[in-house]
Scaffold this motif. Structure first.
Motif, PDB file in Angstrom:
ATOM      1  N   UNK A 326       2.922   9.819  15.902  1.00 47.36           N
ATOM      2  CA  UNK A 326       4.348   9.811  15.589  1.00 47.36           C
ATOM      3  C   UNK A 326       4.688   8.871  14.433  1.00 47.36           C
ATOM      4  N   UNK A 327       3.689   8.466  13.630  1.00 43.59           N
ATOM      5  CA  UNK A 327       3.923   7.448  12.599  1.00 43.59           C
ATOM      6  C   UNK A 327       5.065   7.842  11.669  1.00 43.59           C
ATOM      7  N   UNK A 328       5.111   9.107  11.318  1.00 43.63           N
ATOM      8  CA  UNK A 328       6.112   9.547  10.352  1.00 43.63           C
ATOM      9  C   UNK A 328       7.530   9.540  10.880  1.00 43.63           C
ATOM     10  N   UNK A 329       7.680   9.664  12.176  1.00 41.70           N
ATOM     11  CA  UNK A 329       9.038   9.776  12.728  1.00 41.70           C
ATOM     12  C   UNK A 329       9.491   8.539  13.478  1.00 41.70           C
ATOM     13  N   UNK A 330       8.575   7.584  13.730  1.00 47.33           N
ATOM     14  CA  UNK A 330       8.955   6.382  14.482  1.00 47.33           C
ATOM     15  C   UNK A 330      10.043   5.596  13.736  1.00 47.33           C
ATOM     16  N   UNK A 331      11.057   5.134  14.479  1.00 45.18           N
ATOM     17  CA  UNK A 331      12.111   4.316  13.875  1.00 45.18           C
ATOM     18  C   UNK A 331      11.727   2.840  13.838  1.00 45.18           C
ATOM     19  N   UNK A 332      10.720   2.462  14.647  1.00 44.56           N
ATOM     20  CA  UNK A 332      10.314   1.056  14.721  1.00 44.56           C
ATOM     21  C   UNK A 332       8.902   0.996  15.275  1.00 44.56           C
ATOM     22  N   UNK A 333       8.181  -0.106  15.027  1.00 43.84           N
ATOM     23  CA  UNK A 333       6.870  -0.256  15.669  1.00 43.84           C
ATOM     24  C   UNK A 333       7.022  -0.216  17.185  1.00 43.84           C
ATOM     25  N   UNK A 334       5.994   0.274  17.862  1.00 41.39           N
ATOM     26  CA  UNK A 334       6.013   0.309  19.332  1.00 41.39           C
ATOM     27  C   UNK A 334       6.014  -1.126  19.846  1.00 41.39           C
ATOM     28  N   UNK A 335       6.942  -1.423  20.719  1.00 41.13           N
ATOM     29  CA  UNK A 335       7.088  -2.770  21.278  1.00 41.13           C
ATOM     30  C   UNK A 335       6.317  -2.869  22.590  1.00 41.13           C
ATOM     31  N   UNK A 336       5.706  -4.047  22.842  1.00 37.71           N
ATOM     32  CA  UNK A 336       5.041  -4.285  24.126  1.00 37.71           C
ATOM     33  C   UNK A 336       5.794  -5.352  24.907  1.00 37.71           C
ATOM     34  N   UNK A 337       6.071  -5.072  26.181  1.00 37.33           N
ATOM     35  CA  UNK A 337       6.598  -6.082  27.106  1.00 37.33           C
ATOM     36  C   UNK A 337       5.569  -6.199  28.221  1.00 37.33           C
TER      37      UNK A 337
END
Lengths: 373, 109
Positions: A326-337
């Motif tokens: 989904x790199x092209x459509x991601x609005x932000x880096x994937x966040x980890x909690x």
């Protein structure tokens, strides 16, 4: 059975029973032992006592002490015995009493259980399902709150799965035990006593037969994955992730006990106008990358939540699988909690260690306000 | 409801048995965690054993004067299923609390 079966009388819930996760796992084991004469249950205190969480309660009395039996206090021996029994044609379901007690069995799990099928070119499969009461949240001492999914997922030859609720527990345990492969079955011990509706396989079969004569009803059963129809109990419905709650703006990815917490967070986010999808990963090896891509492809934002330490946790794998697709459509880096890079703390501190509602909301906010460049 | 046996624990210092002096609870009693259950005497001293958990006393083993070995049954509790886990306690489900509010302009999508 320590859990009372109460058949629901409401029309929509016909054929379902209300069970705790512990009761649902007990029922699944009971039915597996009844249907498969090669199935065995073994572990510390699983027989006479019925397990420290009562998951095997009543099974020794019903199915016999030869098939549901106590072992010495030696996890390496429990796994070694299970491997030998599998070689002899049995389908063992061993229990390691707590996550942290799997460490003494790591050599048997990694060097024997996971490799025997490969080593023998398929001649010696290992149909062993190792039940591990897992994760934290019960105010217990060291070794009773750990998350080992990243360790096990890293081992070629193992499958890893974690149920989030009673229905998942019942269905996934049955699927795991019927597989020809070794499966690490991680039970969220903080969820053992939470109750939910369970569609048993017998009820699902009856429902499928009824549906066949009234095909129009089939289309009306989809309510976003919160309840299961007959189709969800087939093999195809149990191999991948499931959408626990549909949403448009952001995907929370979780498994085990964190699914329930993420559903709470999704309700709170809705108060602020953010529509959160909760993806229950269920299988942690192999991970359902297509389900991740499908969900995040739609929401364009993702936060992955797990209890285990952050570094080399499964959240990193999830983030990379999402990024690749989904790199092209991601609005932000994937966040980890996640948990922190420290040994699992004592009970007094676990509410700070395990991702809590505010930490997950902060993670969501960081993704929402991310600006490129 | 589940039955939960509690054997005589290891009282330390290599002691292998204890003599029951006096029961401080009776069968049928509801006891709380840490409530004294029984006074026993070892070769070292007399001491009170606290209850490892709350529950209803179903059965007591050993009349005053009888010797119980470490690991032999001492008492059986009846407990609710959801407290039958021997290690740890499952916190009750509270209504979710939050301090963080979300703020986003989704119109930019």
């Amino acid at each position: 059975m320590s859990e009372t079966l109460t058949t629901s009388e409401a029309g929509a819930g016909a054929g379902t029973v209300t069970l705790s996760l512990q009761g649902a796992l007990n029922l699944a084991l009971d039915e597996l032992l009844a249907e498969d004469p090669k199935a065995l249950v073994l572990g510390e205190d699983v027989g006479t006592l019925g397990g420290v969480f009562r998951v095997t309660s009543g099974l020794a009395a019903k199915h016999g002490a030869e098939r549901v039996f106590d072992t010495p206090l030696a996890e390496s021996g429990i796994l070694g015995m299970s491997i030998g029994l599998a070689m002899a044609g049995f389908h063992p379901v061993p229990e390691v009493q707590f996550d942290g007690f799997a460490y003494p069995a790591i050599n048997q799990i990694v060097c024997q259980l996971a490799r025997m099928n490969y080593r023998s070119r398929g001649a010696v499969p290992m149909p062993v399902t190792l039940r591990v009461p897992s994760f934290g949240g019960i105010r217990a001492p060291e070794h009773h709150g750990e998350s080992l999914e990243a360790l096990f997922a890293h081992v070629p030859g193992l499958k890893v799965v974690s149920p989030a609720d009673p229905q998942q527990g019942y269905s996934l345990l049955k699927a795991a035990v019927r597989m020809p492969d070794p499966v690490i079955f991680m039970e969220p011990k903080s969820r053992y006593w939470q109750k939910g509706e369970v569609v048993t396989e017998a009820a699902a079969a009856a429902s499928a037969a009824a549906a066949a004569s009234a095909a129009a009803a089939a289309a009306a059963t989809n309510d976003g994955g919160r309840s299961l129809g007959a189709a969800d109990l087939t093999d195809a419905g149990l191999t991948g992730a499931r959408i626990a709650r549909p949403g448009r703006h952001l995907t929370l990815v979780a498994w085990g006990a964190m699914v329930a917490r993420c559903l709470q967070v999704a309700d709170l986010a809705a108060e602020d106008g953010i529509d959160v999808e909760v993806l229950d990963l269920r299988w942690l090896k192999p991970i359902d990358a297509e389900a991740l891509a499908s969900s995040v492809g739609k929401t364009r934002r993702a936060v992955v939540v797990h209890e285990g330490p952050r570094t080399s946790g499964l959240g990193a794998e999830v983030a990379q699988l999402v990024t690749e697709r989904c790199f092209g459509t991601l609005k932000a880096p994937v966040e980890r909690v996640t948990g922190f890079d420290v040994p699992y703390p004592s009970g007094d501190l676990e509410d700070e260690y395990i991702p809590n509602i505010d930490r997950i909301l902060f993670g969501i906010q960081r993704v929402l306000e991310y600006k490129r460049g | 409801m589940a039955e939960l046996p509690f054997p005589l624990p290891d009282l330390g210092e290599g002691l292998i048995e204890a003599t029951v002096l006096e029961w401080l609870v009776a069968e049928g009693d509801q006891v709380e965690r840490n409530q004294p259950l029984v006074e026993v005497e070892t070769t070292k001293s007399a001491l009170e054993l606290p209850s490892p958990q709350s529950g209803k006393v179903l059965k007591l083993y050993g009349a005053p004067g009888e010797v119980i070995k470490v690991g032999e049954p001492l008492i059986v509790f009846e407990v609710a299923d959801d407290t039958a886990g021997i290690v740890g306690t499952v916190p009750s489900e509270d209504a979710p609390k939050r301090r963080v509010r979300l703020n986003a302009n989704l119109d930019e999508d």
